[in-house]
Design an enzyme around this catalytic site. Structure first.
Site, PDB file in Angstrom:
ATOM      1  CB  ILE A 270      -1.040   0.051   1.311  1.00 35.64           C
ATOM      2  CG1 ILE A 270      -1.767  -1.080   1.287  1.00 35.64           C
ATOM      3  CG2 ILE A 270      -1.695   1.170   1.191  1.00 35.64           C
ATOM      4  CD1 ILE A 270      -2.458  -1.736   2.631  1.00 35.64           C
TER       5      ILE A 270
ATOM      6  CE1 TYR B 251      -1.253  -6.304  11.651  1.00 37.63           C
ATOM      7  CE2 TYR B 251      -3.555  -6.777  11.396  1.00 37.63           C
ATOM      8  CZ  TYR B 251      -2.340  -6.216  10.738  1.00 37.63           C
ATOM      9  OH  TYR B 251      -2.628  -5.410   9.889  1.00 37.63           O
TER      10      TYR B 251
ATOM     11  CB  THR C  89      -0.015  -6.365   0.409  1.00 37.84           C
ATOM     12  OG1 THR C  89      -0.415  -6.544   1.903  1.00 37.84           O
ATOM     13  CG2 THR C  89      -0.820  -5.057   0.061  1.00 37.84           C
TER      14      THR C  89
ATOM     15  CE  LYS D 163      -1.905  -2.666  11.739  1.00 36.14           C
ATOM     16  NZ  LYS D 163      -1.162  -1.443  11.156  1.00 36.14           N
TER      17      LYS D 163
HETATM   18  N1  LIG Z   1      -3.208  -5.441   3.284  1.00 41.20           N
HETATM   19  C1  LIG Z   1      -4.347  -5.214   3.918  1.00 41.20           C
HETATM   20  O1  LIG Z   1      -5.280  -5.924   3.878  1.00 41.20           O
HETATM   21  C2  LIG Z   1      -4.235  -4.407   5.131  1.00 41.20           C
HETATM   22  C3  LIG Z   1      -5.410  -4.313   5.901  1.00 41.20           C
HETATM   23  C4  LIG Z   1      -5.383  -3.277   7.047  1.00 41.20           C
HETATM   24  C5  LIG Z   1      -4.433  -2.668   7.348  1.00 41.20           C
HETATM   25  N2  LIG Z   1      -3.119  -2.859   6.747  1.00 41.20           N
HETATM   26  C6  LIG Z   1      -1.702  -2.031   7.068  1.00 41.20           C
HETATM   27  O2  LIG Z   1      -1.351  -1.525   5.834  1.00 41.20           O
HETATM   28  C7  LIG Z   1      -0.004  -1.013   6.351  1.00 41.20           C
HETATM   29  C8  LIG Z   1       0.721  -1.670   4.947  1.00 41.20           C
HETATM   30  O3  LIG Z   1       0.683  -2.972   4.667  1.00 41.20           O
HETATM   31  P1  LIG Z   1       0.713  -3.556   3.369  1.00 41.20           P
HETATM   32  O4  LIG Z   1      -0.538  -4.456   3.176  1.00 41.20           O
HETATM   33  O5  LIG Z   1       1.176  -2.475   2.344  1.00 41.20           O
HETATM   34  O6  LIG Z   1       1.773  -4.815   3.802  1.00 41.20           O
HETATM   35  P2  LIG Z   1       3.160  -5.121   2.926  1.00 41.20           P
HETATM   36  O7  LIG Z   1       2.849  -5.281   1.442  1.00 41.20           O
HETATM   37  O8  LIG Z   1       3.821  -6.422   3.430  1.00 41.20           O
HETATM   38  O9  LIG Z   1       4.193  -3.911   3.141  1.00 41.20           O
HETATM   39  C9  LIG Z   1       4.610  -3.386   4.469  1.00 41.20           C
HETATM   40  C10 LIG Z   1       5.711  -2.493   4.382  1.00 41.20           C
HETATM   41  O10 LIG Z   1       6.079  -2.181   5.657  1.00 41.20           O
HETATM   42  C11 LIG Z   1       7.564  -2.257   5.546  1.00 41.20           C
HETATM   43  N3  LIG Z   1       7.902  -2.556   6.970  1.00 41.20           N
HETATM   44  C12 LIG Z   1       7.811  -3.662   7.597  1.00 41.20           C
HETATM   45  N4  LIG Z   1       8.458  -4.074   8.779  1.00 41.20           N
HETATM   46  C13 LIG Z   1       9.389  -2.694   8.841  1.00 41.20           C
HETATM   47  C14 LIG Z   1      10.419  -2.202   9.677  1.00 41.20           C
HETATM   48  N5  LIG Z   1      10.623  -2.762  10.776  1.00 41.20           N
HETATM   49  N6  LIG Z   1      10.734  -1.044   9.441  1.00 41.20           N
HETATM   50  C15 LIG Z   1      10.568  -0.391   8.137  1.00 41.20           C
HETATM   51  N7  LIG Z   1       9.466  -0.784   7.303  1.00 41.20           N
HETATM   52  C16 LIG Z   1       9.064  -2.075   7.733  1.00 41.20           C
HETATM   53  C17 LIG Z   1       8.002  -3.252   4.446  1.00 41.20           C
HETATM   54  O11 LIG Z   1       9.269  -2.878   4.182  1.00 41.20           O
HETATM   55  P3  LIG Z   1      10.258  -4.088   3.826  1.00 41.20           P
HETATM   56  O12 LIG Z   1      10.224  -3.963   2.233  1.00 41.20           O
HETATM   57  O13 LIG Z   1      11.698  -3.653   4.351  1.00 41.20           O
HETATM   58  O14 LIG Z   1       9.845  -5.336   4.580  1.00 41.20           O
HETATM   59  C18 LIG Z   1       6.713  -2.898   3.570  1.00 41.20           C
HETATM   60  O15 LIG Z   1       7.162  -1.710   2.702  1.00 41.20           O
HETATM   61  C19 LIG Z   1       0.387  -1.922   7.615  1.00 41.20           C
HETATM   62  O16 LIG Z   1       0.385  -1.095   8.599  1.00 41.20           O
HETATM   63  C20 LIG Z   1      -0.784  -2.728   7.704  1.00 41.20           C
HETATM   64  O17 LIG Z   1      -0.961  -3.386   8.888  1.00 41.20           O
HETATM   65  C21 LIG Z   1      -3.085  -3.690   5.558  1.00 41.20           C
END
Ligand SMILES: NC(=O)c1ccc[n+]([C@@H]2O[C@H](COP(=O)([O-])OP(=O)(O)OC[C@H]3O[C@@H](n4cnc5c(N)ncnc54)[C@H](OP(=O)(O)O)[C@@H]3O)[C@@H](O)[C@H]2O)c1
Ligand SMILES: *[C@@H]1O[C@H](CO)[C@@H](O)[C@H](O)[C@H]1NC(C)=O
Ligand SMILES: *[C@@H]1O[C@H](CO)[C@@H](O)[C@H](O)[C@H]1NC(C)=O
Length: 354
Positions: free
Chosen positions: A77, A232, A269, A236
């Site tokens: 995202i 988790y 993702t 949140k």
């Molecule tokens: N996908 C969904 O359905 C969903 C729903 C509700 C909320 N969210 C929230 O949306 C946000 C983004 O998630 P996403 O779905 O885009 O997940 P994602 O594709 O797994 O991306 C996660 C991002 O966070 C970074 N990250 C993780 N640990 C880190 C650390 N210790 N230091 C710096 N960067 C770190 C990752 O970087 P690296 O490349 O270095 O790992 C990656 O860029 C999260 O907060 C998640 O909880 C997502």
């Protein structure tokens, strides 16, 4: 018919998850409970994404000269959020673990035809408090004002791991690191905000906070009994409690900063890598989930939309203000968590530092 089918799928998924785990019976029981709750919450949220689809758009003018800081945007995202911010001619400061990967993004964006905006990349591991401090120092040196802080980086589930500072890793990544970052950048966010156009902190939270029926502040370190789904959801929920608390604090102190929490939807993702759903039906997310591009829309809406001016402290779903779970309204709980977190991170006065 559809509902009965859906219910059966949930029961079967849950059963398989239980059999695959080989763990003590009470732990299996609790984990199964969370597996069921997550499946229901996920299904409910996907339904909401369909019903509310029409609201998902942002129409705002260019924001030239404005500065945004985002954690973790090399994929998922966050990457799509950066694209949208650049399209609005914003200077984006990206904090990520792999800076080479971050810097390579700009070439990709330029080749895809995005000519506006700037991207500045720094090293940041949000789960390591020392790294957060170093990142904040560098950013503040170069940029006297910040207009948007997007607390995006996140991890979901996984085994119990303690970070260098001794915190459970989901809590450290999703909540504590961002608490510290917001604290350290707060003075510059205050400078970025004006009376009419406030600066904004946007927390990427999740509908997963809804699976918790209760919340005990002292329990957030999860040392005694770790359940991934519980940890988790707690991280949140903590984000939302903090969002509401800090927004009220800014209002009381007449600071030109407002705070929002966002649920981006159920988005396809890598966050889902390792979940039961993805291991059993790897084709399902691309069929039923939002694309990361669509997931980014609500996050950018929370940053830029003029409709939200003076409406801080809110939880945004599909570009609409939406009620978060009831527990998040407890002022006492908000304050307890805020004070407890300050203690964990040895912060004396929020937003004030030497
Ligand atoms: N996908 C969904 O359905 C969903 C729903 C509700 C909320 N969210 C929230 O949306 C946000 C983004 O998630 P996403 O779905 O885009 O997940 P994602 O594709 O797994 O991306 C996660 C991002 O966070 C970074 N990250 C993780 N640990 C880190 C650390 N210790 N230091 C710096 N960067 C770190 C990752 O970087 P690296 O490349 O270095 O790992 C990656 O860029 C999260 O907060 C998640 O909880 C997502
Ligand atoms: C949520 O926002 C506050 C500032 O409002 C920040 O300090 C807190 O850490 C944020 N939570 C996360 C991790 O997104
Ligand atoms: C998630 O799984 C996909 C597909 O198996 C893989 O390409 C990707 O590298 C994985 N991502 C992470 C962060 O583990």
């Amino acid at each position: 018919m559809l509902f009965i089918g859906g219910f059966l799928v949930i029961v079967v998924l849950t059963g398989i998850a239980i059999i695959r785990s080989k763990k003590p019976i009470n732990l299996i029981f609790t984990e199964a409970k969370y597996e069921v709750l997550y499946n229901f919450e996920g299904a409910r949220s996907m339904w909401q994404d369909i019903v509310m689809k029409k609201y998902n758009n942002i129409e705002v003018s260019s924001k030239s000269g404005r500065i945004a800081v985002i954690s973790g945007g090399t994929r998922g995202i966050g990457l799509e959020v950066i694209k949208l911010l650049l399209k609005h001619d914003i200077t984006v400061i990206l904090g990520c673990r792999n800076t080479m990967q971050g810097e390579a993004l700009l070439t990709v964006f330029r080749e895809s035809g995005i000519t506006t905006g700037k991207l500045d990349v720094y090293n940041l591991d949000i789960s390591v408090m020392d790294s957060v401090k170093k990142f904040a120092v560098l950013v503040k040196e170069k940029y006297p004002k910040i207009h948007y802080l997007i607390n995006n980086a996140g991890i979901m589930f996984g085994p119990y791991v303690e970070t260098r500072d001794g915190f459970e890793s989901q809590l450290a990544t999703n909540y504590l690191g961002h608490f510290l970052l917001s604290h350290l950048l707060f003075s510059h966010l205050k400078s970025g905000g004006g009376k009419d156009v406030k600066s904004r902190i946007v927390n990427v939270s999740s509908c997963a906070h809804n699976v918790l029926g209760e919340f005990t502040v002292e329990d957030i370190s999860e040392r005694k009994h770790y359940i991934a789904g519980h940890a988790y959801a707690q991280s949140k929920l903590a984000q939302i409690l903090f969002t509401k608390y800090l927004d009220q604090y800014c209002k009381n102190e007449k600071m030109n900063v407002q705070v929002h929490a966002v649920h981006p939807g159920i988005v396809n993702t890598d966050l889902f890598n390792g979940t039961t759903l993805k291991s059993l039906a790897p084709w399902a997310p691309s069929l039923f989930f939002k694309t990361p591009e669509k997931g980014a829309v609500s996050v950018v809406y929370a940053c830029l939309s003029e409709d939200l001016e003076e409406k801080g402290g809110t939880y945004i779903v599909n570009c609409q203000i939406f009620p978060a779970s009831k527990i998040t309204d407890s002022l006492q709980l908000q304050k307890n968590l805020f004070d407890f977190t300050k203690g964990l991170l040895s912060i004396e006065d929020f937003g004030v530092y030497k």
